[in-house]
Design a protein around this motif. Structure first.
Motif, PDB file in Angstrom:
ATOM      1  N   LYS A  84       6.055 -10.235 -22.487  1.00  0.00           N
ATOM      2  CA  LYS A  84       6.676  -8.868 -21.834  1.00  0.00           C
ATOM      3  C   LYS A  84       8.117  -8.923 -21.642  1.00  0.00           C
ATOM      4  CE  LYS A  84       2.765  -6.807 -21.984  1.00  0.00           C
ATOM      5  NZ  LYS A  84       2.291  -5.711 -22.918  1.00  0.00           N
ATOM      6  N   GLU A  85       8.781  -7.906 -20.893  1.00  0.00           N
ATOM      7  CA  GLU A  85      10.017  -7.871 -20.747  1.00  0.00           C
ATOM      8  C   GLU A  85      10.757  -8.811 -20.039  1.00  0.00           C
ATOM      9  OE1 GLU A  85       8.917  -6.095 -17.251  1.00  0.00           O
ATOM     10  OE2 GLU A  85       8.086  -5.862 -19.294  1.00  0.00           O
ATOM     11  N   ASN A  86       9.911  -9.432 -19.083  1.00  0.00           N
ATOM     12  CA  ASN A  86      10.481 -10.499 -18.235  1.00  0.00           C
ATOM     13  C   ASN A  86       9.572 -11.795 -17.954  1.00  0.00           C
ATOM     14  OD1 ASN A  86       9.056  -9.339 -16.749  1.00  0.00           O
ATOM     15  ND2 ASN A  86      10.364  -8.693 -15.281  1.00  0.00           N
ATOM     16  N   GLY A  87       8.693 -12.073 -18.911  1.00  0.00           N
ATOM     17  CA  GLY A  87       7.647 -12.934 -18.776  1.00  0.00           C
ATOM     18  C   GLY A  87       8.051 -14.470 -18.742  1.00  0.00           C
ATOM     19  N   THR A  88       9.259 -14.815 -19.328  1.00  0.00           N
ATOM     20  CA  THR A  88       9.907 -16.088 -19.193  1.00  0.00           C
ATOM     21  C   THR A  88      11.137 -16.289 -18.449  1.00  0.00           C
ATOM     22  OG1 THR A  88      10.930 -15.679 -21.319  1.00  0.00           O
ATOM     23  CG2 THR A  88       8.755 -16.538 -21.318  1.00  0.00           C
ATOM     24  N   ASP A  89      11.214 -14.988 -17.733  1.00  0.00           N
ATOM     25  CA  ASP A  89      12.573 -15.025 -16.688  1.00  0.00           C
ATOM     26  C   ASP A  89      12.548 -16.256 -15.814  1.00  0.00           C
ATOM     27  OD1 ASP A  89      14.464 -14.669 -14.905  1.00  0.00           O
ATOM     28  OD2 ASP A  89      14.371 -12.472 -14.731  1.00  0.00           O
ATOM     29  N   PRO A  90      13.373 -17.268 -15.906  1.00  0.00           N
ATOM     30  CA  PRO A  90      13.270 -18.340 -15.227  1.00  0.00           C
ATOM     31  C   PRO A  90      13.410 -18.072 -13.580  1.00  0.00           C
ATOM     32  CG  PRO A  90      15.421 -18.297 -16.230  1.00  0.00           C
ATOM     33  CD  PRO A  90      14.638 -17.199 -16.818  1.00  0.00           C
ATOM     34  N   ASP A  91      14.048 -17.079 -13.140  1.00  0.00           N
ATOM     35  CA  ASP A  91      13.993 -16.303 -11.918  1.00  0.00           C
ATOM     36  C   ASP A  91      12.829 -16.221 -11.369  1.00  0.00           C
ATOM     37  OD1 ASP A  91      16.624 -16.899 -11.916  1.00  0.00           O
ATOM     38  OD2 ASP A  91      17.342 -14.670 -12.210  1.00  0.00           O
ATOM     39  N   LEU A  92      11.627 -16.041 -12.147  1.00  0.00           N
ATOM     40  CA  LEU A  92      10.581 -15.682 -11.254  1.00  0.00           C
ATOM     41  C   LEU A  92       9.672 -16.927 -11.283  1.00  0.00           C
ATOM     42  CD1 LEU A  92       9.980 -12.314 -13.431  1.00  0.00           C
ATOM     43  CD2 LEU A  92      11.167 -12.653 -11.230  1.00  0.00           C
ATOM     44  N   LEU A  93       9.988 -18.052 -11.869  1.00  0.00           N
ATOM     45  CA  LEU A  93       9.172 -19.016 -11.849  1.00  0.00           C
ATOM     46  C   LEU A  93       9.478 -19.913 -10.383  1.00  0.00           C
ATOM     47  CD1 LEU A  93       9.790 -20.440 -15.464  1.00  0.00           C
ATOM     48  CD2 LEU A  93       7.778 -18.899 -14.426  1.00  0.00           C
ATOM     49  N   PRO A  94       8.407 -20.505 -10.089  1.00  0.00           N
ATOM     50  CA  PRO A  94       8.411 -21.076  -8.828  1.00  0.00           C
ATOM     51  C   PRO A  94       9.525 -22.354  -8.707  1.00  0.00           C
ATOM     52  CG  PRO A  94       6.492 -21.856  -9.677  1.00  0.00           C
ATOM     53  CD  PRO A  94       6.960 -20.684 -10.521  1.00  0.00           C
ATOM     54  N   SER A  95      10.220 -22.401  -7.516  1.00  0.00           N
ATOM     55  CA  SER A  95      11.356 -23.444  -7.351  1.00  0.00           C
ATOM     56  C   SER A  95      11.555 -23.494  -5.807  1.00  0.00           C
ATOM     57  CB  SER A  95      12.647 -23.178  -8.029  1.00  0.00           C
ATOM     58  OG  SER A  95      12.912 -21.808  -7.558  1.00  0.00           O
ATOM     59  N   GLY A  96      12.291 -24.628  -5.776  1.00  0.00           N
ATOM     60  CA  GLY A  96      12.498 -24.685  -4.457  1.00  0.00           C
ATOM     61  C   GLY A  96      11.920 -26.054  -3.601  1.00  0.00           C
ATOM     62  N   VAL A  97      11.032 -26.589  -4.295  1.00  0.00           N
ATOM     63  CA  VAL A  97      10.097 -27.463  -3.360  1.00  0.00           C
ATOM     64  C   VAL A  97       9.706 -28.665  -4.505  1.00  0.00           C
ATOM     65  CG1 VAL A  97       8.011 -28.217  -2.026  1.00  0.00           C
ATOM     66  CG2 VAL A  97       9.102 -25.867  -1.885  1.00  0.00           C
ATOM     67  N   THR A  98       9.915 -29.495  -4.214  1.00  0.00           N
ATOM     68  CA  THR A  98       9.262 -30.971  -5.144  1.00  0.00           C
ATOM     69  C   THR A  98       8.084 -31.658  -4.375  1.00  0.00           C
ATOM     70  OG1 THR A  98      11.024 -32.650  -4.770  1.00  0.00           O
ATOM     71  CG2 THR A  98      11.429 -30.939  -6.404  1.00  0.00           C
ATOM     72  N   THR A  99       7.411 -32.215  -5.228  1.00  0.00           N
ATOM     73  CA  THR A  99       6.062 -33.022  -4.539  1.00  0.00           C
ATOM     74  C   THR A  99       5.951 -34.292  -5.195  1.00  0.00           C
ATOM     75  OG1 THR A  99       4.502 -32.045  -5.837  1.00  0.00           O
ATOM     76  CG2 THR A  99       4.967 -31.201  -3.706  1.00  0.00           C
ATOM     77  N   SER A 100       5.488 -35.377  -4.378  1.00  0.00           N
ATOM     78  CA  SER A 100       5.471 -36.731  -5.115  1.00  0.00           C
ATOM     79  C   SER A 100       4.085 -36.607  -6.057  1.00  0.00           C
ATOM     80  CB  SER A 100       5.094 -37.835  -4.068  1.00  0.00           C
ATOM     81  OG  SER A 100       3.994 -37.224  -3.372  1.00  0.00           O
ATOM     82  N   ASP A 101       3.220 -35.538  -5.961  1.00  0.00           N
ATOM     83  CA  ASP A 101       2.208 -35.420  -7.055  1.00  0.00           C
ATOM     84  C   ASP A 101       1.757 -34.122  -7.346  1.00  0.00           C
ATOM     85  OD1 ASP A 101      -0.718 -35.495  -7.740  1.00  0.00           O
ATOM     86  OD2 ASP A 101      -0.989 -37.028  -6.644  1.00  0.00           O
ATOM     87  N   GLU A 102       1.889 -33.752  -8.641  1.00  0.00           N
ATOM     88  CA  GLU A 102       1.660 -32.447  -8.946  1.00  0.00           C
ATOM     89  C   GLU A 102       0.349 -31.669  -8.385  1.00  0.00           C
ATOM     90  OE1 GLU A 102      -0.566 -32.727 -13.265  1.00  0.00           O
ATOM     91  OE2 GLU A 102       1.624 -32.631 -13.288  1.00  0.00           O
ATOM     92  N   ALA A 103      -0.662 -32.540  -7.985  1.00  0.00           N
ATOM     93  CA  ALA A 103      -1.850 -31.967  -7.286  1.00  0.00           C
ATOM     94  C   ALA A 103      -1.475 -31.042  -6.029  1.00  0.00           C
ATOM     95  CB  ALA A 103      -3.003 -32.954  -7.201  1.00  0.00           C
ATOM     96  N   VAL A 104      -0.230 -31.547  -5.522  1.00  0.00           N
ATOM     97  CA  VAL A 104       0.104 -31.054  -4.135  1.00  0.00           C
ATOM     98  C   VAL A 104       0.788 -29.662  -4.392  1.00  0.00           C
ATOM     99  CG1 VAL A 104       1.470 -31.378  -1.919  1.00  0.00           C
ATOM    100  CG2 VAL A 104      -0.085 -33.325  -2.905  1.00  0.00           C
ATOM    101  N   GLU A 105       0.719 -28.739  -3.816  1.00  0.00           N
ATOM    102  CA  GLU A 105       1.435 -27.421  -4.411  1.00  0.00           C
ATOM    103  C   GLU A 105       1.472 -26.777  -2.783  1.00  0.00           C
ATOM    104  OE1 GLU A 105      -0.968 -24.830  -6.663  1.00  0.00           O
ATOM    105  OE2 GLU A 105      -2.500 -24.325  -5.181  1.00  0.00           O
ATOM    106  N   VAL A 106       2.798 -26.149  -2.949  1.00  0.00           N
ATOM    107  CA  VAL A 106       3.481 -25.698  -1.630  1.00  0.00           C
ATOM    108  C   VAL A 106       4.125 -24.324  -1.833  1.00  0.00           C
ATOM    109  CG1 VAL A 106       5.406 -26.054   0.081  1.00  0.00           C
ATOM    110  CG2 VAL A 106       4.154 -28.021  -0.865  1.00  0.00           C
ATOM    111  N   PHE A 107       3.810 -23.490  -1.011  1.00  0.00           N
ATOM    112  CA  PHE A 107       4.392 -22.186  -1.095  1.00  0.00           C
ATOM    113  C   PHE A 107       4.935 -21.817   0.478  1.00  0.00           C
ATOM    114  CE2 PHE A 107       0.941 -21.861  -4.037  1.00  0.00           C
ATOM    115  CZ  PHE A 107       1.743 -21.571  -5.161  1.00  0.00           C
ATOM    116  N   ALA A 108       6.166 -21.468   0.488  1.00  0.00           N
ATOM    117  CA  ALA A 108       6.816 -21.284   1.808  1.00  0.00           C
ATOM    118  C   ALA A 108       7.936 -20.508   1.872  1.00  0.00           C
ATOM    119  CB  ALA A 108       7.429 -22.849   2.221  1.00  0.00           C
TER     120      ALA A 108
END
Length: 761
Positions: free
Chosen positions: A565-589
């Motif tokens: 779709k028109e912005n399905g791959t827009d990088p601004d819409l992908l999550p960012s701002g947090v990194t974790t030591s294990d990809e099984a840990v997810e954070v929304f803040a």
């Protein structure tokens, strides 16, 4: 001839025997009105025979209210039928004496549940004065070419602490009361049976019980649907433009709105859904039974509902009645024009929202209908919603986008998914809405766990905490999305759909999940700050029971129907701002200058790795969801000693780090007593931000068992001035050195996808 002339002269001089007259007029009730409390007027008229009291082209009743500041409010009146509610009706049927389930699709009904009674004052006007002081009002009645005025009447309105109607917050992302205080919607849909039957007690009971339990659990919000099977005032059982046979439903909705106001629960009233336009065997033949359809040419399709002048006039009349009767209420959060407006075609070829010029017709219809509703009750919010978020944005055509309408105050989508990365998919939609429709808050109005039309009820390992016989104890899909949506940039927590599974006592009462979130948010200032939603990146892995994405999206990190779709791959819409030591840990803040507030979660703790049940069992795709049901907590591996790093932290220095329980009936103090959420004090510690990064160790993320450890926590990192006393940090949660950020997962551009086929749940 002379006799006829005398007779004609007499008729011209004397008042007509058929002249309209106000026979009786008074205020309903004896209590003195207060600010933002209902002030109701009742009238009885003497008029010529009235063919249709609901038709404003034949007769209108208004009241003109003048405030102490000389502001004028012109409020429409409506025709009212009184009822007597049964107090001795038989209880709801039970399968057995020990059955705790009260829900049924068609209950045996006592015909005396609502009995019509004589209505002394059948014309009503309702108004909630927004200011205190000495008001005046008079009623105005117009019948054909005759107009009469009632006497000018004065009333003193007392002050109150009511915060006022809800509007868009000054930040354009949230909601606020008229007095400026934040309003964060926290609640659920409270719709029960969808079966079109003779009206019974179920809609009122579901709404009453839903409001009660939401209020008791710290919630403040419900979404109520005026469908044909619920509180709809117009349906196939009556002629177009007449609401006589459905006055019992209106009477029940009166009680629902009054009760919601008492409990300080705010109502989003959905005026209709696309169901009344379905015209296929798969989804029902509702359009063939629609009262408007009977006035149209034989070959009229569902598009005529939006374009035909007669249909539009009848719908404006319906909207006028709804806003006249319930638009007064300060408990009315918003009026939603249509639920899932993009699905009216129900899969019929050449007659869908996406075909021909239909989407533009629906946009013009939206502008017209919401503009008319706003003219009647400008103090409220207005919206419409779509089932597929991309339905509202056709090739960047602002004239076709429903959410770009100036009459739409906030954005609402519906999204059901069973994918492992569903929380990242929903965060994508929230970010997308913020970018495309700035200044309009976003909320997910319906969500649930669904795949191939199979609903999957998910329990946690907590059966012993609930009374015997309950089918599902903790709806994992409700819990996870409730918390993730609060911190993904939405203006309110997402609204769970399967309300009957929640409020039916046999399903365990998962409305208790509202209380821990309400405690977490109470008094927090994050939404009044300038904040940015942040999240850990989607790891790019899929779950064993994810929906098949065609073409495959990287890790199913965006919704299935956003591919290409028109912005399905827009990088601004992908999550960012947090990194974790294990990809099984997810954070929304949410990150502000001096605080970070959010949710950290063990992504292994999702529906497929918990006890679940799907139906109907006869469907192979549903049976497939039931394989490999876990019986022990080992199916959800614990995550211990994992770290999260918040990036782009503006203010360096010390931060007090607090973790909160997100579960009800959970012992977080180790005293043998269950709490309803709250801070886990032994996890409180202090961390330091430097070089724009704040790294902390997450308490162990374990399957539910013995508290205080859990598979997820709410957390707050609050900046401390140098003069603040130090926070004593337990050894178990002392942070380690910052973790180097992982490189982002590269997203491959998806290839074109087929248009999704709408499915009615």
């Amino acid at each position: 001839m002379r006799f006829l002339l005398v007779l004609l002269f007499s008729i011209l001089l004397l008042p007509s025997a058929w002249a309209i007259r106000i026979r009786e007029f008074r205020q309903i009730g004896t209590a003195a009105p207060t600010r933002y409390q209902k002030l109701e007027l009742g009238l009885a008229l003497e008029t010529p025979p009235i063919r249709n009291p609901y038709d404003p082209t034949e007769i209108t009743v208004w009241a003109e209210f003048v405030s102490p500041q000389d502001s004028v409010y012109r409020v429409p009146g409506f025709w009212y039928q009184d009822f007597k509610r049964c107090t001795t009706c038989a209880p709801f049927p039970r399968a057995s004496p020990t059955d705790t389930c009260l829900y049924c699709t068609k209950c045996p009904e006592n015909p005396k549940y609502l009995t019509r009674v004589a209505t002394r004052l059948p014309w009503r006007v309702r108004f909630a004065p927004p200011t205190a002081g000495r008001w005046s009002y008079r009623v105005v009645v117009t019948h054909n070419d005759s107009t009469v005025f009632g006497p000018r009447t004065f009333v003193n309105v007392a002050s109150s602490t009511h915060p006022g109607n809800v509007a868009v917050h000054r930040n354009g992302r949230n909601f606020a009361f008229a007095d400026g205080r934040l309003f964060f919607p926290l609640g659920m849909n409270i719709t029960g049976t969808w079966v079109l039957t003779d009206y019974n007690r179920l809609p009122y009971r579901d709404a009453y019980v839903g409001i009660t339990r939401i209020a008791e659990s710290g919630g403040n919000f419900v979404r109520v649907l005026m469908t044909h099977s619920h509180f709809g005032i117009e349906g196939p059982d009556g002629p177009a433009g007449r609401y006589d046979v459905r006055q019992n439903r209106a009477y029940d909705l009166d009680a629902v709105m009054e009760y919601a106001a008492q409990r300080r629960v705010y109502v989003q009233l959905t005026l209709m859904t696309q169901d009344e336009l379905f015209n296929s065997e798969e989804f029902g033949r509702a359009w063939q039974q629609h009262p408007y359809r009977k006035l149209l040419p034989p070959d009229a399709t569902t598009e005529a509902f939006f374009t035909d002048s007669v249909s539009r006039q009848l719908l404006r009349q319906r909207i006028r009645y709804v806003m006249a009767r319930w638009g007064y209420s300060p408990a009315l959060f918003a009026a939603e024009l249509m639920g899932e407006a993009d699905l009216f075609g129900a899969g019929i070829k050449d007659h869908q929202f996406w075909d021909k010029d239909n989407f533009r017709n629906v946009r013009r219809w939206t502008d017209e209908m919401l503009g008319y509703a706003r003219s009647l009750a400008p103090q409220h919010l207005y919206t419409i919603n779509t089932s597929f978020a991309f339905s509202n944005f056709i090739t960047s055509d602002t004239a076709a986008s429903l959410y770009r309408s100036p009459q739409v105050d906030f954005v609402q989508d519906h999204f059901y998914s069973s994918d492992l990365n569903v929380e990242h998919q929903r965060a994508f939609l929230a970010r997308r809405a913020a970018k495309l429709f700035p200044g309009k808050p976003y909320q997910l109005a319906e969500f649930g766990l669904i795949q191939n039309a199979c609903w999957s009820g998910v329990s946690n390992f907590t059966a012993k905490r609930y009374p015997p016989g309950l089918l599902f104890h903790d709806l994992n899909e409700l819990h996870n999305t409730l918390w993730s949506s609060t911190f993904n940039g939405s203006g309110g927590a997402a609204l769970y759909w399967w309300a009957n599974q929640v409020f039916g006592l046999c399903y365990g009462g998962q409305y208790h999940y509202l209380r821990p979130l309400q405690k977490f948010l109470a008094g927090d200032s994050i939404f009044d700050m300038s904040y940015e939603p942040i999240a850990s990146q989607c790891p790019g892995t899929v779950g064993p029971k994810d929906a098949v994405h065609t073409p495959t999206t990287p890790g199913n990190c965006i919704p299935l129907w956003t591919v290409n779709k028109e912005n399905g791959t827009d990088p601004d819409l992908l999550p960012s701002g947090v990194t974790t030591s294990d990809e099984a840990v997810e954070v929304f803040a949410l990150r502000a200058t001096s605080r970070i507030v959010g949710w950290v979660h063990n992504r292994h703790n999702y529906w497929y790795k918990l006890p679940h049940s799907s139906g109907p069992s006869s469907a192979p795709e549903c049976a497939d969801l039931n394989d490999n049901q876990p019986t022990t907590r080992d199916s959800v591996p614990a995550l211990v000693g994992k770290q999260a790093t918040i990036l782009n932290v503006e203010r360096p220095g010390r931060y007090r780090l607090e973790f909160f329980s997100t579960y009800p009936f959970y012992d977080i103090t180790r005293d043998g007593k269950d709490e309803q959420g709250g801070i886990i004090r032994e996890f409180t510690t202090e961390v330091r931000a430097a070089d724009g990064k704040l790294t902390f160790t997450v308490p162990p993320l374990r399957p539910l068992g013995k508290g205080p450890f859990a598979p997820d926590y709410g957390f707050k990192a609050i900046w401390l001035p140098d003069s603040a006393p130090p926070t004593v940090a337990p050894k178990a949660t002392t942070p380690n050195a910052p973790v180097k950020a992982k490189p982002p997962v590269r997203k491959n551009a998806p290839t074109p996808a087929a248009r999704p086929t709408p499915r009615k749940r």
